[in-house]
Design a protein around this motif. Structure first.
Motif, PDB file in Angstrom:
ATOM      1  N   ARG A  62       0.838  -1.210   0.000  1.00 14.41           N
ATOM      2  CA  ARG A  62       0.000   0.000   0.000  1.00 14.41           C
ATOM      3  C   ARG A  62       0.872   1.259   0.000  1.00 14.41           C
ATOM      4  O   ARG A  62       0.546   2.250  -0.653  1.00 14.41           O
ATOM      5  N   LEU A  63       1.983   1.225   0.737  1.00 13.91           N
ATOM      6  CA  LEU A  63       2.885   2.381   0.763  1.00 13.91           C
ATOM      7  C   LEU A  63       3.441   2.660  -0.629  1.00 13.91           C
ATOM      8  O   LEU A  63       3.553   3.819  -1.053  1.00 13.91           O
ATOM      9  N   LEU A  64       3.772   1.588  -1.351  1.00 14.29           N
ATOM     10  CA  LEU A  64       4.345   1.751  -2.689  1.00 14.29           C
ATOM     11  C   LEU A  64       3.279   1.950  -3.763  1.00 14.29           C
ATOM     12  O   LEU A  64       3.619   2.152  -4.929  1.00 14.29           O
ATOM     13  N   GLU A  65       2.002   1.890  -3.372  1.00 12.84           N
ATOM     14  CA  GLU A  65       0.867   2.133  -4.269  1.00 12.84           C
ATOM     15  C   GLU A  65       0.855   1.124  -5.426  1.00 12.84           C
ATOM     16  O   GLU A  65       1.288   1.408  -6.540  1.00 12.84           O
ATOM     17  N   GLY A  91       2.921  -4.065 -10.680  1.00 14.29           N
ATOM     18  CA  GLY A  91       4.061  -3.391 -10.073  1.00 14.29           C
ATOM     19  C   GLY A  91       3.611  -2.291  -9.130  1.00 14.29           C
ATOM     20  O   GLY A  91       2.503  -2.329  -8.589  1.00 14.29           O
ATOM     21  N   PHE A  92       4.472  -1.296  -8.943  1.00 13.77           N
ATOM     22  CA  PHE A  92       4.182  -0.217  -8.004  1.00 13.77           C
ATOM     23  C   PHE A  92       4.307   1.141  -8.692  1.00 13.77           C
ATOM     24  O   PHE A  92       5.152   1.338  -9.568  1.00 13.77           O
ATOM     25  N   ARG A  93       3.462   2.073  -8.252  1.00 12.42           N
ATOM     26  CA  ARG A  93       3.536   3.436  -8.790  1.00 12.42           C
ATOM     27  C   ARG A  93       4.712   4.195  -8.193  1.00 12.42           C
ATOM     28  O   ARG A  93       5.254   5.097  -8.813  1.00 12.42           O
ATOM     29  N   ARG A  94       5.050   3.853  -6.942  1.00 14.84           N
ATOM     30  CA  ARG A  94       6.202   4.493  -6.303  1.00 14.84           C
ATOM     31  C   ARG A  94       7.476   3.758  -6.710  1.00 14.84           C
ATOM     32  O   ARG A  94       7.532   2.533  -6.712  1.00 14.84           O
ATOM     33  N   GLY A  95       8.501   4.522  -7.026  1.00 23.64           N
ATOM     34  CA  GLY A  95       9.766   3.951  -7.437  1.00 23.64           C
ATOM     35  C   GLY A  95      10.763   5.054  -7.715  1.00 23.64           C
ATOM     36  O   GLY A  95      10.557   6.205  -7.302  1.00 23.64           O
ATOM     37  N   LEU A 109       9.046   8.087  -2.551  1.00 19.16           N
ATOM     38  CA  LEU A 109       8.281   8.341  -1.337  1.00 19.16           C
ATOM     39  C   LEU A 109       8.641   9.712  -0.768  1.00 19.16           C
ATOM     40  O   LEU A 109       9.758  10.198  -0.960  1.00 19.16           O
ATOM     41  N   GLN A 110       7.702  10.311  -0.068  1.00 21.53           N
ATOM     42  CA  GLN A 110       7.950  11.606   0.568  1.00 21.53           C
ATOM     43  C   GLN A 110       8.195  11.370   2.060  1.00 21.53           C
ATOM     44  O   GLN A 110       7.270  11.350   2.859  1.00 21.53           O
ATOM     45  N   CYS A 111       9.447  11.147   2.431  1.00 22.08           N
ATOM     46  CA  CYS A 111       9.769  10.921   3.835  1.00 22.08           C
ATOM     47  C   CYS A 111      11.240  11.217   4.095  1.00 22.08           C
ATOM     48  O   CYS A 111      12.065  11.181   3.178  1.00 22.08           O
ATOM     49  N   ALA A 161      12.339   3.136  -3.901  1.00 29.29           N
ATOM     50  CA  ALA A 161      11.421   4.272  -3.764  1.00 29.29           C
ATOM     51  C   ALA A 161      11.836   5.230  -2.655  1.00 29.29           C
ATOM     52  O   ALA A 161      11.148   6.223  -2.409  1.00 29.29           O
ATOM     53  N   VAL A 162      12.941   4.935  -1.956  1.00 30.57           N
ATOM     54  CA  VAL A 162      13.386   5.781  -0.841  1.00 30.57           C
ATOM     55  C   VAL A 162      14.257   6.919  -1.375  1.00 30.57           C
ATOM     56  O   VAL A 162      15.217   6.669  -2.111  1.00 30.57           O
ATOM     57  N   PRO A 163      13.975   8.180  -1.023  1.00 28.54           N
ATOM     58  CA  PRO A 163      14.833   9.291  -1.460  1.00 28.54           C
ATOM     59  C   PRO A 163      16.249   9.132  -0.912  1.00 28.54           C
ATOM     60  O   PRO A 163      16.445   8.613   0.200  1.00 28.54           O
ATOM     61  N   GLU A 164      17.249   9.586  -1.671  1.00 29.91           N
ATOM     62  CA  GLU A 164      18.642   9.446  -1.240  1.00 29.91           C
ATOM     63  C   GLU A 164      18.910  10.171   0.072  1.00 29.91           C
ATOM     64  O   GLU A 164      19.767   9.756   0.860  1.00 29.91           O
TER      65      GLU A 164
END
Length: 729
Positions: A403-406, A413-417, A422-424, A446-449
């Motif tokens: 669900r987090l990755l939509e 697959g996932f919309r987040r990537g 992700l916004q965090c 999907a994690v920002p650097e």
């Protein structure tokens, strides 16, 4: 005089007739309810079936059985349906007017039949210009009719081809939905694509279709598919690849072909890029390309994250510790304080430890301090139950990883990537031991650097059901900051469940003597049959009477394996009969019977329904007329067609592997020597730590002793440890 209709039959019988009306048709899965004027019947017959397309006026040949439904009366449930265009003028008009062919409604259907008669179908196909003879049909409408007829013809030909090659109607609908008009060409060229592309069709089914199409057992196309099949079977056992010798042996066994055929087929697979070869522990190993790249991507992403700066300002730990202790009302132990210091300065941190060692307190303290600094935090866990527990323990919203990755149902697959991050500032991943390499690759991608990652899990539990052993590999690499909590806190030490879990983890037998008021009990049984009987008594009578727990919703039976008298399959049938005997309104599919009140488990990821492997639900309704079952998952109703019930299994009993990431008020674990192949320390430890209030083991002391002694560290072939050595932290 009408031929009498049987009240109910279970043997398959044939029926043929004219479709008078299509009461219901679901274009997604093909399920339909028809009213049919059948041969030998005076009254119209209600038929339930599956068909990609169906219209009034069509002639249908059916095979199935009679069912006397309590609500809707007598129905013919067809497991096979073959439809053909009508031949009578009345049938032709009804068919054309059904809306099946775009551009024709009831009015134009009447005009077409009046003008062209019984030859209307042939004329549409062979002399389409004759359509202009019909009043009101101009060039645009004629073109629409010609196109619509061609589409229906293609669908019909595809369904006939699939039926002729042993594919049932509901699966044939799935195939048509996936491949469209190219279905026959694709399957003829390579029937083994079905195993990769169509849910519910594995290699064995595709192999049967290939055999019907005349593909030889030794054909290269079959051996190539068999190599991927063998690697997929290995992935189901947790491996990301296999040594070449092991792969050759397994493929030879699965396909029953000479070993010398494997080499040339493997060379073609390697050149196509579907599989990859690499060295692992000094041996040449073959990997499915997707798994190989996933492990590589995990290591690369961890390297990138570790190299980046923290996303929050420096924190004065000396001031933060008394502040957070005052907020929580809990004094942190020295080990937790050291972990807290590390967490404030680490881009990637792993926290691991067993029950009662303060993981939750530590994580909550970290989150409280960072939230006070304005850090944007995202929390996730592999399963819905684990995410719910994380929400309850932190007071913050936690989502499943999917669900987090939509999840994107269209692609799986996932919309987040990487293109939609992700916004965090901090991502917390709980119950990480059960995250496989494919899911971890998607999550880290999907994690920002600039963000940090906190990975929490118990490394001593069973590894993930899917391929890899991601948490164990990361900890073993010693390239990521690790906090291993070992001290059992005084309050937790009063629980015999927690004490015994740690004893088992150290290779010691659990304390089995009966203690009044305990949360851990052992019920001795001499053999699997006695264990099965006692499990039923414990679940149905003793726990509800003693502890006031609901036998279906609160008690979960966890078995080492599916097979055997005290295995999950057998116990499900026995427990269902004892707790929720099937009523007249029920459905039997794929070897199981389902009725309202049954506890069920989702056994595959279904992105359309947003239900995932391991989710538990309760059947609330079985609707024979619509051929659907309604299941409630944590307050959310989800519908399944009867032909889709292979996505579910009964869940009064399940395997310990399937229980990962979940907790239950009470857990009952049958342990007998019949389960010998699966008796291992981490399995027993995982099962026991699923129980929140009560754990009952039913079985043999000898089986317990075998499990405790067996460290169960079966090697998983994985390249991730090698990739992780490249990380500089």
């Amino acid at each position: 005089m009408a031929v009498p209709i049987p009240a109910q039959t279970t043997q398959a019988e044939a029926m043929a007739g004219l479709v008078e009306r299509v009461t219901f048709h679901n274009s997604d899965n093909g399920f339909c309810v028809l009213r049919v004027k059948a041969r030998g019947q005076r009254d119209l017959v209600t038929v339930t079936a599956h068909a990609a397309t169906i219209a009034a006026g069509e002639w249908v040949q059916l095979s199935g059985s009679w069912v006397n439904d309590r609500t809707h009366g007598l129905q013919f449930k067809a497991h096979f349906l073959k439809a053909s265009p009508p031949t009578t003028l009345e049938g032709i008009e009804r068919y054309l007017g059904s809306g099946m062919i775009r551009g024709i409604g009831p009015i134009y259907a009447k005009r077409l039949v009046r003008a062209l008669g019984e030859a209307v179908f042939d004329l549409i196909e062979q002399e389409p210009t004759r359509l202009r003879e019909v009043t009101g049909i101009g060039p645009k409408r004629a073109a629409k009719i010609i196109k619509g007829w061609a589409e229906q013809k293609i669908i019909r030909e595809i369904m006939l081809f699939l039926h002729a090659n042993g594919v049932g109607t509901s699966r044939a609908v799935r195939i048509y939905k996936t491949y469209g008009a190219d279905a026959v060409q694709i399957i003829t060229e390579n029937p083994y694509r079905l195993a990769r592309d169509i849910r519910g069709i594995g290699f064995r089914t595709a192999d049967q279709i290939a055999s019907k199409l005349g593909i030889e057992p030794t054909a290269t196309i079959r051996v190539r598919a068999g190599i991927r099949y063998a690697l997929s079977e290995a992935a189901d056992e947790g491996h990301c690849g296999l040594p070449l010798e092991d792969l050759t042996t397994l493929t030879t066994k699965l396909l029953e072909v000479p070993a010398e055929l494997i080499g040339s087929a493997l060379a073609l697979e390697l050149s196509s890029g579907d599989v990859v070869a690499d060295q692992l522990q000094g041996r040449r190993c073959i990997f499915l390309a997707g798994l190989y790249r996933a492990e590589q991507a995990i290591a690369e992403r961890l390297q990138t994250l570790c190299a980046g700066p923290l996303g929050w300002p420096d924190i004065d730990i000396a001031r933060a510790i008394p502040w957070v202790e005052a907020k929580t009302g809990l004094a942190l132990a020295p080990s937790q304080i050291e972990a807290l210091r590390l967490a404030m300065t680490s881009k990637v941190l792993v926290i691991t430890g067993g029950p009662g060692v303060g993981k939750t307190t530590l994580v909550n303290s970290i989150l409280m301090i960072l939230r006070a600094k304005g850090v944007n935090i995202a929390l996730c866990a592999p399963t819905g139950r684990a995410a719910k527990r994380l929400t309850e323990s932190t007071g913050l919203e936690a989502k499943t990883i999917h669900r987090l990755l939509e999840t994107d149902p269209k692609t799986g697959g996932f919309r987040r990537g990487p293109e939609h991050l992700l916004q965090c500032d901090l991502l917390v991943v709980d119950e990480a031991s059960m995250v496989d390499v494919l899911l971890m690759r998607s999550l880290l991608g999907a994690v920002p650097e600039a963000a940090a990652v906190l990975i929490v899990g118990d490394v001593d539990q069973l590894p993930s059901v899917g391929p890899g052993q991601m948490l164990s590999d990361i900890i073993g690499s010693e390239r990521i900051h690790i906090v291993r909590l070992t001290e059992v806190f005084r309050q937790a030490a009063t629980s015999r469940v927690i004490v015994n879990a740690h004893r088992i983890n150290r290779g010691q037998m659990p304390e089995l003597s009966a203690v009044e008021g305990s949360d851990f009990y052992f019920v001795e049984a001499a053999d699997p049959e006695e264990a099965a009987r006692k499990v039923v008594t414990v679940v149905r009578d003793r726990i509800p009477q003693r502890f006031g727990l609901d036998p279906i919703r609160d008690i979960q039976v966890l078995c080492p394996m599916n097979r055997g008298a005290a295995g999950a399959r057998s116990l499900n049938v026995t427990l269902q009969a004892a707790l929720n005997p099937p009523s007249d309104v029920r459905v039997e599919r794929f070897g199981s019977t389902y009725g309202a009140g049954d506890k069920v488990m989702q056994v595959v990821n279904d992105y359309d329904r947003e239900t995932f492997n391991g989710d538990l639900g309760i059947v609330t309704k079985v609707d024979p007329e619509d051929s659907e079952v309604i299941v409630n998952f944590d307050g959310r109703d989800v519908s399944y067609g009867f032909g889709e019930l292979d996505e579910l299994s009964l869940a009064y009993a399940t395997t310990v592997h399937k229980s990962q990431g979940s907790e239950y008020p009470a857990v009952v674990i049958p342990m007998t020597t019949q389960h010998f192949p699966m008796l291992a320390r981490n399995l027993l430890y995982t099962g026991i730590t699923r129980g929140k209030r009560l754990v009952v083991i039913v079985g043999q002391r000898k089986a317990l002793a075998i499990a405790v002694r067996n460290q169960g560290a079966r090697q998983r072939w994985s390249k991730l440890p090698d990739w992780l050595t490249l990380i500089q932290n």
